[in-house]
Scaffold this active site. Structure first.
Site, PDB file in Angstrom:
ATOM      1  N   HIS A  90      -5.690   2.989   1.080  1.00  0.00           N
ATOM      2  CA  HIS A  90      -4.817   4.060   1.588  1.00  0.00           C
ATOM      3  C   HIS A  90      -5.432   4.789   2.796  1.00  0.00           C
ATOM      4  CE1 HIS A  90      -2.842   3.129  -2.051  1.00  0.00           C
ATOM      5  NE2 HIS A  90      -3.524   3.921  -2.856  1.00  0.00           N
ATOM      6  N   ASP A 108       0.908  -1.147   0.000  1.00  0.00           N
ATOM      7  CA  ASP A 108       0.000   0.000   0.000  1.00  0.00           C
ATOM      8  C   ASP A 108       0.941   1.189   0.000  1.00  0.00           C
ATOM      9  OD1 ASP A 108      -1.479   2.274   1.004  1.00  0.00           O
ATOM     10  OD2 ASP A 108      -3.094   0.851   1.362  1.00  0.00           O
ATOM     11  N   HIS A 109       1.062   1.852  -1.134  1.00  0.00           N
ATOM     12  CA  HIS A 109       2.173   2.804  -1.239  1.00  0.00           C
ATOM     13  C   HIS A 109       2.022   3.975  -0.270  1.00  0.00           C
ATOM     14  CE1 HIS A 109      -0.368   5.181  -4.013  1.00  0.00           C
ATOM     15  NE2 HIS A 109       0.453   6.180  -3.801  1.00  0.00           N
TER      16      HIS A 109
HETATM   17  C1  BG6 Z   1      -3.501   5.017  -6.419  1.00  0.00           C
HETATM   18  C2  BG6 Z   1      -4.865   5.192  -7.047  1.00  0.00           C
HETATM   19  O1  BG6 Z   1      -3.491   3.924  -5.550  1.00  0.00           O
HETATM   20  O2  BG6 Z   1      -3.168   6.195  -5.704  1.00  0.00           O
HETATM   21  C3  BG6 Z   1      -4.896   6.408  -7.949  1.00  0.00           C
HETATM   22  O3  BG6 Z   1      -5.190   4.036  -7.798  1.00  0.00           O
HETATM   23  C4  BG6 Z   1      -4.409   7.626  -7.208  1.00  0.00           C
HETATM   24  O4  BG6 Z   1      -6.203   6.627  -8.470  1.00  0.00           O
HETATM   25  C5  BG6 Z   1      -3.091   7.351  -6.495  1.00  0.00           C
HETATM   26  O5  BG6 Z   1      -4.257   8.671  -8.148  1.00  0.00           O
HETATM   27  C6  BG6 Z   1      -2.721   8.513  -5.607  1.00  0.00           C
HETATM   28  O6  BG6 Z   1      -1.443   8.332  -5.095  1.00  0.00           O
HETATM   29  P1  BG6 Z   1      -0.566   9.567  -4.602  1.00  0.00           P
HETATM   30  O7  BG6 Z   1       0.641   8.947  -4.013  1.00  0.00           O
HETATM   31  O8  BG6 Z   1      -0.289  10.393  -5.823  1.00  0.00           O
HETATM   32  O9  BG6 Z   1      -1.424  10.300  -3.618  1.00  0.00           O
END
Ligand code: BG6
Length: 503
Positions: free
Chosen positions: A240, A177-178
């Site tokens: 997230h 989960d980044h």
């Molecule tokens: C991803 C989603 O997991 O996270 C995208 O699938 C979203 O829709 C993205 O744009 C947002 O990531 P960050 O790190 O740019 O907030």
């Protein structure tokens, strides 16, 4: 050795290889590391290297000032294996290639398999790996990293978990989960558990409500096809945002060991009050879609006009949910969480709104409407901000609000790693703290499933419209008790800040 399934896809070029490259530059990769891309495209090693490094738009800037030899030191560690027409065909060819690379590079049978494929392929790939013995840890470790979406519902998440666990043991499975790789998300733990000034206040006695905003200014870009089947709740909220919620809600863990932290996170997610009846769901959830507007004189498409999106789509691009946490610490404290595309700006933040002082001395000072806030800015300007009252110089006791702030950017010399860098490095070192465990993912789905079900089948459910470039439908403010508005860090960009009911 990192073996990437789905290596010809966008994620590999956009995130994984750049993250590895940064780790290479930062001398964090072992000298003998190997990346083996695997997918169904017919490419040679050289072609793959060109695609993901030499010709990659994602590395172009970084490579500009670097010497060719130095770049080659990285590129030479990258290889490619064509899996033929099907991921589900058997893997003896792949196993042989892995073994050869292992012998040549001395990777000591330590393999990390990255599944950057549709989830429907997770189980077949895991099975194929097991069939050729690549799940066995008799010699060297074997780990899997799986990308989101991890399931489409509680049931599908359970069957994915069961599917993978048939072939790999839970400690071998790393669900990425980044958001957990973001420095400021981890800083939530440090803010809470290493400061005696915050932890005593972190409960229903002092906190009035908690607000979490995740806003993106972009629309669905080229991912209309995927997004239309997913929507904001599945795409961002279930994973997230639930992860962020768990870090805000959790009890102090005994220590910083991965399982101690993950145990507390699961407990936190299990204590969220699940909303089951239509009235509660109607009153506490809002979904909406962006509609066409004009931003700075330019026309912006509405969601239903985006490529790959059904013109009658009922998929939400905005989701806001109010909920409670049923435990001793949080009894009666409302949580408000929202996520959306096409908002005025890109920002993610957690706002802890503290209660006003119990006894008001400076009654006419206007301080009531200016509660103390702790704002944890997750992105883009990572930092922490405390808002507190100070006396306005002069006669009487007029109170104004002042800021105490800290921004990571002020830490000269400190390099804030990209989420994927940190997460890949952790997985290589066998640290699963920042990865979601099976029961965590399932607990998050338990909470989200009834909302999805209500939005799909509820009788009185509505889909609101909001102009692209504003802070969501205007009536979303009604969700917030007492205060009556969300904290919007920025102005609306379009003129039409109202809302409409579109179905
Ligand atoms: C991803 C989603 O997991 O996270 C995208 O699938 C979203 O829709 C993205 O744009 C947002 O990531 P960050 O790190 O740019 O907030």
């Amino acid at each position: 050795m990192l073996i990437i399934f789905g290596a010809s896809g966008d994620l590999t070029a956009r995130k994984l290889i750049p993250a590895l490259f940064n780790l290479y530059v930062a001398r964090q990769l072992p000298k003998n590391f190997v990346v083996l891309g695997a997918s169904r495209s017919d490419m040679t090693d050289e072609e793959f290297r060109n695609k993901v490094v030499g010709q990659s738009p994602y590395l172009e800037k970084k490579l500009e000032d670097l010497k060719e030899n130095y770049i080659k030191g990285f590129t030479d560690r990258i290889f490619y294996e064509d899996l033929g027409s099907d991921y589900t065909a058997e893997y003896s060819g792949l196993a042989k290639r892995i073994e050869t690379l292992n012998q040549e590079n001395g990777t000591e049978n330590n393999y990390m398999f990255y599944f950057s494929t549709p989830p429907s392929l997770y189980e077949p790939i895991a099975k194929n790996l097991a069939d050729v013995g690549l799940n066995s840890q008799d010699k060297g470790w074997k780990r899997l990293i799986v990308e989101k979406p991890f399931g489409y519902s509680l049931n599908s998440a359970k069957s994915l978990n069961n599917g993978l666990q048939q072939y790999f043991k839970e400690p071998q499975i790393y669900r990425i989960d980044h958001y957990l790789g973001k420095e400021t998300v981890q800083n939530l733990l440090v803010t809470r558990f290493s400061n005696s000034i915050f932890e005593p206040l972190w409960n229903r006695n002092y906190i009035h409500h908690v607000e979490i905003t995740n806003a993106e200014s972009v629309g669905v870009e080229k991912r209309g096809g995927y997004y239309d089947k997913s929507g904001a709740l599945r795409d961002m909220f279930q994973n997230h945002l639930m992860q962020i919620v768990s870090l805000v809600v959790m009890e102090p863990p005994i220590g910083d060991q991965p399982e101690e932290i993950r145990n507390e996170k699961v407990k936190a997610l299990k204590s969220l009050r699940i909303m089951r009846d239509d009235k509660t769901l109607f009153d506490n959830t809002i979904r909406a879609q962006y509609v066409a507007s004009e931003i700075h004189g330019e026309k912006v498409k509405g969601y239903r006009e985006e490529d790959g999106v059904n013109p009658n789509s009922t998929t939400e691009t905005y989701a806001a949910v109010k909920f409670f946490v049923d435990n001793w610490r949080w009894h009666g404290v409302p949580f408000y969480v929202r996520t959306a595309k096409r908002m005025p700006t890109k920002v993610t933040e957690v706002i802890i709104h503290f209660k006003t002082p119990h006894h008001q001395i400076f009654k006419d000072s206007g301080v009531n409407s200016k509660d103390n806030k702790l704002i944890i800015r997750i992105q883009p300007d990572e930092g922490v901000l405390v808002k507190f009252g100070v006396k306005v110089p002069g006669q009487g006791f007029k109170v104004e609000r002042a800021n105490l702030d800290f921004y990571y950017s002020s830490l000269a010399q400190t390099y804030v790693m990209e989420a994927y860098e940190r997460l890949l490095l952790d997985a290589m070192q066998g640290d699963a703290t920042l990865y979601a465990r099976a029961d965590e993912v399932e607990a998050a789905w338990e909470f989200v499933d009834p909302i999805l079900d209500y939005w799909k089948n509820g009788k009185d459910v509505r889909m609101y419209g909001y102009a692209a470039g504003v802070w969501g439908p205007e009536n979303s403010d009604e969700l917030i008790d007492d205060l009556g508005y969300w904290r919007n860090p920025g102005e609306n960009l379009a003129d039409d800040p109202g809302y409409c009911v579109i179905c």
